[in-house]
Write an enzyme that holds these catalytic residues in place. Structure first.
Site, PDB file in Angstrom:
ATOM      1  NE  ARG A   1     -38.402  18.420 -29.229  1.00 53.27           N
ATOM      2  CZ  ARG A   1     -37.543  18.116 -28.251  1.00 53.27           C
ATOM      3  NH1 ARG A   1     -37.160  19.042 -27.406  1.00 53.27           N
ATOM      4  NH2 ARG A   1     -37.089  16.896 -28.119  1.00 53.27           N
TER       5      ARG A   1
ATOM      6  CB  THR B   1     -27.515  17.931 -25.706  1.00 56.83           C
ATOM      7  OG1 THR B   1     -27.390  17.982 -24.275  1.00 56.83           O
ATOM      8  CG2 THR B   1     -28.986  17.780 -26.062  1.00 56.83           C
TER       9      THR B   1
ATOM     10  CE  LYS C   1     -30.306  14.109 -28.291  1.00 57.95           C
ATOM     11  NZ  LYS C   1     -30.592  15.378 -28.993  1.00 57.95           N
ATOM     12  CB  THR C   2     -36.980  11.111 -27.706  1.00 63.19           C
ATOM     13  OG1 THR C   2     -36.117  11.827 -26.837  1.00 63.19           O
ATOM     14  CG2 THR C   2     -38.002  10.340 -26.898  1.00 63.19           C
TER      15      THR C   2
ATOM     16  CG  ASP D   1     -33.545  12.413 -23.125  1.00 66.73           C
ATOM     17  OD1 ASP D   1     -32.570  12.558 -23.893  1.00 66.73           O
ATOM     18  OD2 ASP D   1     -34.529  13.179 -23.136  1.00 66.73           O
TER      19      ASP D   1
END
Ligand code: ADE
Length: 339
Positions: free
Chosen positions: A220, A161, A67-68, A112
């Site tokens: 990640r 999330t 997302k980031t 975020d």
């Protein structure tokens, strides 16, 4: 929310810096999320052709899926600056107003964990997103006057999330809403191979697949596991990362063939041993594990649900027969069959 293990999803300090060098910078470099990337490419091209700011955009999905990264990719593709903040960091409306009044035409404001914005701050965001204006109250009291401050047109990119926790009015202000899915094995292999090239590592195809298989569908985690295997291979004086190095590293860190770590397995074991396989509420599981409920909901459960180890029913969480086979445990209740 913290989670301490090699598959932990919080990225900090040095780790964050290296992970950033591995992030794709533009849409061409981006692997996976094919439908989302196609839609995004169209929205970006159309906005650029019209010379307008991109519509406000909400990304939702489990942590670690990009997302980031995508927010930064959008800024690069649009050729605009990006200012990053988060729901919990924007404590007071003044924090938000300070940022908004400094935004330039077309800038991106990345927020975020937007589901954690305080209510008063969220209410300032509504007119800012919809009408590109904010209202100040002057001289509070009987002679109160409001003054409107016009803002340059900008784009909010929100990430969460927990899409379910976003309020209706906030959700309605996003022109685009996109869900990130777990990555396929093939995509993760490509991501591991790309990261290995950037880090100048030699990795066999078998090792890349082993790392990809154990990274819970999450880039990640794949990148973090790759770096743990690199450490192991280096200490073992291997100049190529092979399958043995990958498997041994995963075993040392408690990551099994399904990509589950110790907390995932403890979670399933609690449901099966303590609660007969379920159904059981997540609050009870969190209390038994002495873990934060949010960590279980955000980090542990999404992958267990998507990989068929867990079902969510109206009466609570239920471990599946696959979970019983995987942990080698037998559910005493009828929960495992209760779909
Ligand atoms: N590194 C982390 N996520 C990635 C992605 N989706 N594509 C390419 N490299 C990545």
């Amino acid at each position: 929310m913290t989670r301490e293990s090699v598959v932990g999803l919080q990225a900090n300090g040095d780790d964050e810096r290296v992970l950033r060098t591995l992030r794709p910078r533009n849409l061409d470099e981006y692997i996976g999320q094919k439908a989302l990337v196609e839609n995004l490419a169209i929205a970006i091209q159309a906005a650029k052709e019209r010379g307008e700011a991109l519509d406000h955009l909400l990304f939702h999905g489990p942590p670690g899926l990009g997302k980031t990264t995508l927010a930064h990719v959008i800024a690069l593709e649009m050729g605009t600056e990006i200012i990053t903040s988060s729901g919990p960091a924007l404590e007071r409306s003044a924090d938000l107003v300070g940022i908004l009044t400094n935004m330039q035409e077309g800038s991106i404001l990345f927020i975020d964990e937007i589901h954690r914005l305080p209510k008063v701050v969220e209410e300032y965001l509504y007119p800012a997103m919809e009408e590109f204006g904010i209202d100040f109250v002057l001289d509070p009291g009987p002679h109160a006057r409001t003054v409107r401050l016009e803002l340059d047109r900008f784009t909010v990119v929100g990430a969460t999330t927990r899409a379910g926790l976003i309020t209706g009015p906030l959700r309605d202000r996003f022109g685009l809403s996109m869900h990130l899915e777990f990555y396929s094995l093939d995509e993760l292999v490509k991501i591991v191979e790309r990261s290995a090239r950037i880090l100048e590592l030699k990795v066999t195809a078998e090792a890349a697949e082993c790392i990809a298989m154990r990274s819970r569908g999450t880039p990640r985690i794949a990148n973090r596991l790759l770096r743990r295997v690199r450490d192991y291979a280096q200490v073992q004086r291997k100049d190529c990362i092979d399958e043995d190095a990958a498997v041994e590293t995963m075993d040392m860190h408690g990551v099994d063939e399904a990509g589950l770590d110790r907390l995932d397995r403890r979670y399933l074991e609690v449901i099966i041993r303590q609660y007969g396989g379920g159904p059981v509420g997540v609050a009870a599981i969190a209390a038994t594990l002495n873990e934060e409920q949010d960590t279980l909901i955000d980090v542990v459960e999404p992958y267990l649900l998507s990989s068929g180890f867990l079902n969510r029913t109206r009466r609570g969480r239920v471990a599946t027969p696959k979970a019983c086979r995987h942990t080698g445990l037998q559910a005493s209740g009828q929960g495992a069959l209760d779909l």
